[in-house]
Motif scaffolding. Structure first.
Motif: not given
Length: 332
Positions: A218-224, A230-242
Motif C-alpha cells: 500500500s502507498g503512493l506510486y508515481r508514473c513519469q 519532449g512533453e512530460k506527464e506525471t500520474f500518481v495513484v494510491r494503492l490500498i490493500i484492503t
C-alpha cells in the motif's frame, strides 16, 4: 576533424557521468538514516563493498568478506554499522549515526556472488522534505491481499510516449520499480525489495504489475512519462490493500466524518428544542396573573350568597322582631 573528435569525447564523458550518477533509490537525509541493500537471490555471498561516489572518485566505506575481518574506513568508524541480523542473510543495509550534510551524495552497494557474479544498487542521499508532499495523488486503486495488481499510467490519447518510469514514493525514500526507453531500447532492472513485472513495448509501456499484493505494498506510486516531442506527464495513484490494518487509515476518516455529521445534527436539534422550551417558559408568566385574578374574584363570592342586581337594591327591606309582654316591675 579535431572538433568532431572533441565532441565525441565530450559525449563519451557525459555518458559515463550519467552512468555513474544513475540511482535506484533516493533517500532523505536524516541523522539516523538507513540505506537499504538486499540481494534478492540465494547465491553464495563472497564479498560486499559499500562505496561513496564523488564525481569520478570512489571512497570505500566498508568491505565485508565472510569469515574475514571487516574493513571500515577510519572516517566512517563508529558512524556506520550493519544490523547484526543482516550479516550473512544477504541484507547488507547500511545504517548511519549522526549523519550530516557531508553525507549527501551517491552510494554504491556491490555484491560479489557465486555463480551469478556482480549485483549493484546505487542509492542517492538528498536533503529534502517528505517525498510524499510533492506527490499528490490523482486517484486510488483498491485490491485484496494475494491479487496481482496492475498499475496503469493514465496519459492523453494518442500521446507519442517513448519513455516511462514507475516509482514507489514513501515519506523518506523513493524506489524505482520499472523504467523503459523505447528510443534507446533500454530497460531498467529493478533493485526494489518486491518483485514487479513490466514489459518494454509500445503496448505495455505504461503499466507495471505487482504480483501477490501484500499490506506493505500500500502507498503512493508515481508514473513519469516523456513523449517524443519532449512533453512530460506525471500520474500518481494510491494503492490500498484492503486488509484490517491498512484499511484503518481510510475507514477512520469516513467513519469520523459520519459521526461528526450526526453530532452536528444532534446539536442543532437540541438547540431548537431548547429555544422552543424557553419561549414557552417566557409566555407562561404573562398568562398566570390573569388566571389568578379571575380565580381570586371567583373565590371572593360566597356560593350561598345571591348576586344582587340593581333593581333588587331599590326594594324595601323588612325585618320581623318578636314581641314581648310588658309586665310591671314588682315593688318591695
Amino acid at each position: 576533424m579535431a572538433y568532431f573528435t572533441l565532441l565525441l569525447a565530450v559525449l563519451h564523458v557525459h555518458k559515463a557521468w550519467c552512468e555513474v550518477t544513475f540511482w535506484d533509490t533516493a533517500v532523505q537525509l536524516s541523522e539516523t538514516m538507513t540505506l537499504e541493500c538486499v540481494y534478492p537471490m540465494m547465491d553464495n555471498l563472497t564479498q560486499v563493498e559499500w562505496t561513496k561516489i564523488s564525481g569520478t572518485e570512489t571512497v570505500k566505506i566498508i568491505v565485508y568478506i565472510p569469515n574475514y575481518r571487516m574493513y571500515i574506513d577510519p572516517n566512517y568508524l563508529h558512524r556506520v554499522h550493519f544490523l547484526n541480523s543482516s550479516v550473512g542473510l544477504h541484507n547488507m543495509s547500511l545504517s548511519f549515526y549522526n549523519a550530516s550534510e557531508a553525507d549527501i551524495g551517491t552510494y554504491s552497494c556491490l555484491f560479489n556472488t557465486f555463480p551469478n557474479g556482480l549485483w549493484e544498487k546505487k542509492i542517492k542521499v538528498v536533503q529534502s522534505d517528505s517525498f510524499e508532499i510533492a506527490a499528490s495523488s490523482n486517484g486510488y486503486l483498491s485490491a485484496e491481499p494475494g491479487q496481482n495488481v496492475t498499475l496503469n499510467c493514465q496519459l492523453p490519447r494518442n500521446w507519442p510516449v517513448q519513455q516511462v518510469m514507475w516509482e514507489k514514493v514513501q515519506p523518506h525514500q523513493v524506489d524505482i520499480l520499472a523504467s523503459c526507453n523505447l528510443s534507446q531500447g533500454t530497460r531498467y532492472t529493478s533493485k526494489y525489495l518486491r518483485t514487479t513485472w513490466s514489459k518494454c513495448s509500445q503496448e505495455s509501456l505504461q503499466s507495471v504489475i505487482i504480483p501477490n499484493a501484500m499490506a506493505t505494498d500500500s502507498g503512493l506510486y508515481r508514473c513519469q512519462s516523456e513523449a517524443s516531442t519532449g512533453e512530460k506527464e506525471t500520474f500518481v495513484v494510491r494503492l490500498i490493500i484492503t486488509d484490517g490494518r491498512t484499511n484503518k487509515h481510510f475507514i477512520l476518516p469516513i467513519a469520523g466524518g459520519s459521526v461528526s455529521l450526526l453530532l452536528v445534527i444532534l446539536i442543532i436539534i437540541i438547540i431548537i428544542f431548547y429555544n422552543r422550551r424557553r419561549r414557552r417558559q417566557v409566555r407562561t408568566p404573562l398568562k398566570e396573573p390573569r388566571d389568578k385574578q379571575s380565580k381570586v374574584a371567583t373565590n371572593c363570592r360566597s356560593p350561598t350568597s345571591p348576586i344582587h342586581s340593581i333593581d333588587d337594591e331599590k326594594e324595601d327591606i323588612y325585618v320581623n322582631y318578636p314581641t314581648f309582654s310588658r309586665r310591671p316591675k314588682p315593688r318591695f
